[in-house]
Write a protein that holds these residues in place. Structure first.
Motif, PDB file in Angstrom:
ATOM      1  N   UNK A  83       0.828  -1.203   0.000  1.00 51.46           N
ATOM      2  CA  UNK A  83       0.000   0.000   0.000  1.00 51.46           C
ATOM      3  C   UNK A  83       0.865   1.256   0.000  1.00 51.46           C
ATOM      4  N   UNK A  84       1.919   1.267   0.806  1.00 56.04           N
ATOM      5  CA  UNK A  84       2.835   2.415   0.838  1.00 56.04           C
ATOM      6  C   UNK A  84       3.449   2.637  -0.539  1.00 56.04           C
ATOM      7  N   UNK A  85       3.925   1.571  -1.152  1.00 60.06           N
ATOM      8  CA  UNK A  85       4.538   1.676  -2.478  1.00 60.06           C
ATOM      9  C   UNK A  85       3.542   2.211  -3.504  1.00 60.06           C
ATOM     10  N   UNK A  86       2.303   1.722  -3.428  1.00 65.61           N
ATOM     11  CA  UNK A  86       1.262   2.217  -4.337  1.00 65.61           C
ATOM     12  C   UNK A  86       0.976   3.691  -4.090  1.00 65.61           C
ATOM     13  N   UNK A  88      -9.896  -2.087   6.253  1.00 71.40           N
ATOM     14  CA  UNK A  88      -8.967  -1.227   5.509  1.00 71.40           C
ATOM     15  C   UNK A  88      -9.335  -1.198   4.028  1.00 71.40           C
ATOM     16  N   UNK A  89      -9.235  -0.017   3.440  1.00 73.18           N
ATOM     17  CA  UNK A  89      -9.457   0.142   1.999  1.00 73.18           C
ATOM     18  C   UNK A  89      -8.101   0.231   1.319  1.00 73.18           C
ATOM     19  N   UNK A  90      -7.829  -0.676   0.381  1.00 70.33           N
ATOM     20  CA  UNK A  90      -6.546  -0.724  -0.314  1.00 70.33           C
ATOM     21  C   UNK A  90      -6.610   0.110  -1.594  1.00 70.33           C
ATOM     22  N   UNK A  91      -5.450   0.579  -2.088  1.00 69.01           N
ATOM     23  CA  UNK A  91      -5.447   1.395  -3.313  1.00 69.01           C
ATOM     24  C   UNK A  91      -6.013   0.640  -4.508  1.00 69.01           C
ATOM     25  N   UNK A  92      -6.775   1.325  -5.319  1.00 69.87           N
ATOM     26  CA  UNK A  92      -7.330   0.705  -6.526  1.00 69.87           C
ATOM     27  C   UNK A  92      -6.232   0.231  -7.464  1.00 69.87           C
ATOM     28  N   UNK A  93      -5.069   0.907  -7.417  1.00 71.92           N
ATOM     29  CA  UNK A  93      -3.979   0.566  -8.331  1.00 71.92           C
ATOM     30  C   UNK A  93      -3.217  -0.687  -7.917  1.00 71.92           C
ATOM     31  N   UNK A  94      -3.438  -1.168  -6.695  1.00 72.94           N
ATOM     32  CA  UNK A  94      -2.702  -2.343  -6.226  1.00 72.94           C
ATOM     33  C   UNK A  94      -3.220  -3.588  -6.918  1.00 72.94           C
ATOM     34  N   UNK A  95      -2.303  -4.323  -7.523  1.00 71.70           N
ATOM     35  CA  UNK A  95      -2.646  -5.540  -8.264  1.00 71.70           C
ATOM     36  C   UNK A  95      -2.118  -6.749  -7.517  1.00 71.70           C
ATOM     37  N   UNK A  96      -2.938  -7.752  -7.314  1.00 69.27           N
ATOM     38  CA  UNK A  96      -2.523  -8.983  -6.641  1.00 69.27           C
ATOM     39  C   UNK A  96      -2.459 -10.127  -7.645  1.00 69.27           C
ATOM     40  N   UNK A 133      -0.270   1.692   9.594  1.00 70.88           N
ATOM     41  CA  UNK A 133       0.336   2.131   8.335  1.00 70.88           C
ATOM     42  C   UNK A 133      -0.733   2.319   7.258  1.00 70.88           C
ATOM     43  N   UNK A 134      -1.640   1.350   7.120  1.00 73.05           N
ATOM     44  CA  UNK A 134      -2.667   1.478   6.073  1.00 73.05           C
ATOM     45  C   UNK A 134      -3.653   2.600   6.397  1.00 73.05           C
ATOM     46  N   UNK A 135      -3.730   2.983   7.676  1.00 73.99           N
ATOM     47  CA  UNK A 135      -4.557   4.130   8.058  1.00 73.99           C
ATOM     48  C   UNK A 135      -3.792   5.443   7.930  1.00 73.99           C
TER      49      UNK A 135
END
Length: 344
Positions: free
Chosen positions: A17-20, A52-60, A142-144
């Protein structure tokens, strides 16, 4: 840059998430396809980071080859128990010139190796590109985007600073450190002490006992660390006392929670089942007791916790044994030199 985080637990997801958030093209690898589907479609990871809401750009992705293809930064964030297998599977796929880091706070129990040593086995030229990410950093905060400071330790300054630049932002401050051994030991061994502080809480003890365990626990960590070549200054920093404080005092700490359940009378299996996620201190204490014997270092707190976990000793009995030990100096290793001849 192009980055991949291997391991979609709470900490791996937080780092991704930080990287995104910093604008990097980031892939999060998870073994489970259903978890990848959840991250890609709903942008959540409810098991490890509920709410937690993750970035839309994060790809798994669950395809390791696809996840590693063309990446500049590779971060291993799997449980220590899985590290050897994941490194073995990833080794032939690692980039030839990218930074290889880990954010794993534990040992390979079978061999006693630190995680950087496990990574080094993936290639003879990796040391110059290896880094360790550690420090007081609960994933939930961190995600918050709550203010957090961490350490990146590396053998080469350029490697540490590349990761520092990639990770640092307004809520995530990154420091560098050349002491890889100290950073790894501080981040790993504090989990043992958190188990002990949790036991003290479960037994109904107060702040005095918890402060004593943290302080004397840090002395044990530094004692072993210096024997293994670490700088004592590292243990006074974020990866030492900083990580120790947060892991021993936070409601987010799995090791503290497991220890408290043990102090309340649950068995190890029952405590681990209630926590429901990896409790690294349990495996770490096994490796630490062996390392202490190998380096001829006294670690009575670590030994007492080992006996509670694996030898059936009651936590109350372990406390009584620790309190009844032979009297000693607070600065055991230096007392005679500092106060000689008065103290001889």
């Amino acid at each position: 840059m192009k980055a991949v985080v291997l391991g979609a637990g709470s900490w791996g997801t937080a780092l991704a998430t930080v990287l995104c958030d910093n604008g990097h093209d980031t892939v999060l690898w998870a073994k489970r396809r259903d978890l990848c589907d959840e991250i890609n479609s709903r942008h959540t990871n409810e098991k490890y980071l509920p709410g937690a809401k993750l970035p839309n750009a994060l790809c798994a992705s669950s395809d390791l080859k696809e996840a590693l293809a063309g990446r500049d930064i590779v971060i291993f964030a799997v449980p220590s128990a899985a590290m050897v297998d994941v490194v073995s599977a990833a080794s032939p796929l690692l980039p030839s010139d990218g930074v290889i880091a880990h954010a794993v706070k534990g040992f390979d129990v079978k061999t006693g190796r630190r995680m950087s040593e496990v990574l080094s086995s993936a290639g003879s030229d990796l040391d110059r590109r290896l880094a360790v990410i550690t420090g007081p950093s609960h994933a939930e905060e961190v995600v918050a985007q709550m203010p957090t400071t961490i350490v990146v330790a590396a053998f080469e300054r350029a490697t540490a600073e590349l990761l520092q630049d990639a990770l640092m932002n307004s809520y995530f401050r990154v420091y560098t450190n050349p002491d890889v051994v100290g950073a790894e030991l501080g981040g790993s061994l504090k989990n043992i002490i958190a188990l002990g502080v949790g036991m003290a809480d479960g037994l109904g003890f107060g702040d005095n006992a918890k402060a004593a365990l943290m302080t004397r626990g840090l002395a044990e960590i530094a004692r072993l660390g210096m024997k293994m070549g670490a700088s004592p200054l590292t243990f006074a920093g974020l990866s030492g006392v900083g990580d120790l404080i947060v892991t021993c005092t936070s409601r987010h700490s799995r090791n503290f929670r497991a220890g408290r359940l043990l102090g309340q009378g649950l068995s190890l299996d029952e405590a681990l089942q209630q926590v429901g996620m990896a409790v690294e201190g349990v495996r770490t204490v096994q490796a630490t007791v062996e390392l202490a014997a190998q380096h001829q270092v006294e670690m009575p707190i670590a030994r007492a916790i080992f006996d509670v976990l694996f030898s059936g000793k009651h936590p109350q009995e372990a406390v009584e044994d620790l309190m009844g030990r032979e009297r000693g100096h607070e600065l055991e290793e230096v007392a005679r030199e500092m106060f000689s001849p008065k103290w001889t």
